[in-house]
Design an enzyme around this catalytic site. Structure first.
Site, PDB file in Angstrom:
ATOM      1  N   LEU A   1       0.870  -1.171   0.000  1.00 40.59           N
ATOM      2  CA  LEU A   1       0.000   0.000   0.000  1.00 40.59           C
ATOM      3  C   LEU A   1       0.908   1.222   0.000  1.00 40.59           C
ATOM      4  CD1 LEU A   1      -2.758  -0.795   2.675  1.00 40.59           C
ATOM      5  CD2 LEU A   1      -2.941  -0.956   0.194  1.00 40.59           C
ATOM      6  N   ASP A   2       0.513   2.259  -0.733  1.00 40.89           N
ATOM      7  CA  ASP A   2       1.350   3.448  -0.731  1.00 40.89           C
ATOM      8  C   ASP A   2       1.213   4.173   0.599  1.00 40.89           C
ATOM      9  OD1 ASP A   2      -0.681   5.678  -0.933  1.00 40.89           O
ATOM     10  OD2 ASP A   2      -1.182   4.607  -2.780  1.00 40.89           O
ATOM     11  N   VAL A   3       2.074   5.128   0.811  1.00 34.73           N
ATOM     12  CA  VAL A   3       2.168   5.798   2.109  1.00 34.73           C
ATOM     13  C   VAL A   3       0.876   6.520   2.479  1.00 34.73           C
ATOM     14  CG1 VAL A   3       3.120   7.958   1.203  1.00 34.73           C
ATOM     15  CG2 VAL A   3       3.736   7.197   3.512  1.00 34.73           C
ATOM     16  N   ASP A   4       0.072   6.912   1.486  1.00 33.85           N
ATOM     17  CA  ASP A   4      -1.170   7.652   1.728  1.00 33.85           C
ATOM     18  C   ASP A   4      -2.396   6.747   1.823  1.00 33.85           C
ATOM     19  OD1 ASP A   4       0.121  10.158   1.702  1.00 33.85           O
ATOM     20  OD2 ASP A   4       0.125  10.156  -0.473  1.00 33.85           O
ATOM     21  N   THR A   5      -2.198   5.437   1.800  1.00 33.05           N
ATOM     22  CA  THR A   5      -3.309   4.484   1.874  1.00 33.05           C
ATOM     23  C   THR A   5      -3.218   3.694   3.168  1.00 33.05           C
ATOM     24  OG1 THR A   5      -3.341   4.284  -0.541  1.00 33.05           O
ATOM     25  CG2 THR A   5      -4.477   2.573   0.707  1.00 33.05           C
TER      26      THR A   5
END
Length: 233
Positions: free
Chosen positions: A100-104
């Site tokens: 998951l990306d850092v904003d998810t």
């Protein structure tokens, strides 16, 4: 397995420190002091270091509720990593199963079992991944009907050579949606909404295949998977 490797895998010793411990006569195998790092130890071998019985960790499987601002990486960088949130020995052996990306936020699986990880993430399995998204702009009426059809048909995203597989878009409110995808393209859900002229404010993964994020896990918490959860993949 070589004795020095066994020591490294069951303690915090490096290979060089393990050899020094052996040289000092601190290690015994089946009751006998052993200084040879190349001695083979098997599953039934009783290995002691400084009088303490050493036990292999075995393979580990975890689920985490990843919080915002944390990276699914094993390397230290700009952000805190998921491994820094886990209090386990030899945590550096774990890797995230997909990312998951850092904003998810939401469900992340971690393991040191490479074969299991491959079964979970293999494109051939087309395992559904379910996300909750909050949009910057409301999506309703004819625009929603069109978006549902576009997601279901698949879309060719910028930089891709193949369109996305059919995805399901379910409206929970004009700004909140549940999305089910079976691809694993980079930032796919965010790019799909961008392609229809909208933008995601928050994104949260609820499930991967049959495995749903444990509602008892607070952001940053994790737990070991149960046997039936591991066997589901």
């Amino acid at each position: 397995m070589r004795l020095d490797k066994f020591l490294c895998e069951t303690t915090d010793l490096t290979r060089s420190l393990a050899k020094k411990a052996l040289h000092r006569g601190e290690v015994s195998v089946d009751g006998e002091v052993t200084k040879n790092p190349a001695v083979h130890v098997g599953e039934d071998s009783a290995v002691d270091w400084l009088g303490e019985r050493l036990t292999p960790f075995g393979l580990r499987y975890l689920m985490m509720n990843k919080p915002l601002g944390v990276e699914c990486t094993t390397r230290a960088g700009r952000y805190q990593t998921v491994l820094e949130l886990i209090d386990l020995p030899k945590v550096e052996r774990l890797h995230s199963v997909g990312r998951l990306d850092v904003d998810t936020t939401g469900l992340v699986l971690l393991t040191d079992d490479g074969q299991w990880s491959h079964r979970v993430t293999s494109p051939r399995t087309q395992r559904p991944k379910v996300y909750l998204a909050t949009l910057a702009e409301p999506l309703q009426g004819d625009a929603l009907t069109s978006a549902i059809a576009t997601f279901a048909e698949g879309m060719l995203l910028d930089g891709e050579q193949k369109p996305t597989r059919p995805a399901r878009l379910e409206a929970l409110s004009p700004e909140r949606f549940r999305i089910t995808v079976t691809d694993g393209k980079y930032h796919q859900v965010r790019r799909m909404f961008a392609a229809i002229g909208n933008r995601i404010e928050t994104l949260h993964r609820e499930s991967i295949g049959p495995l749903v994020l444990d509602p008892d896990l607070e952001p940053g918490e994790c737990r070991m998977l149960r046997g039936e959860e591991i066997a589901a993949f």
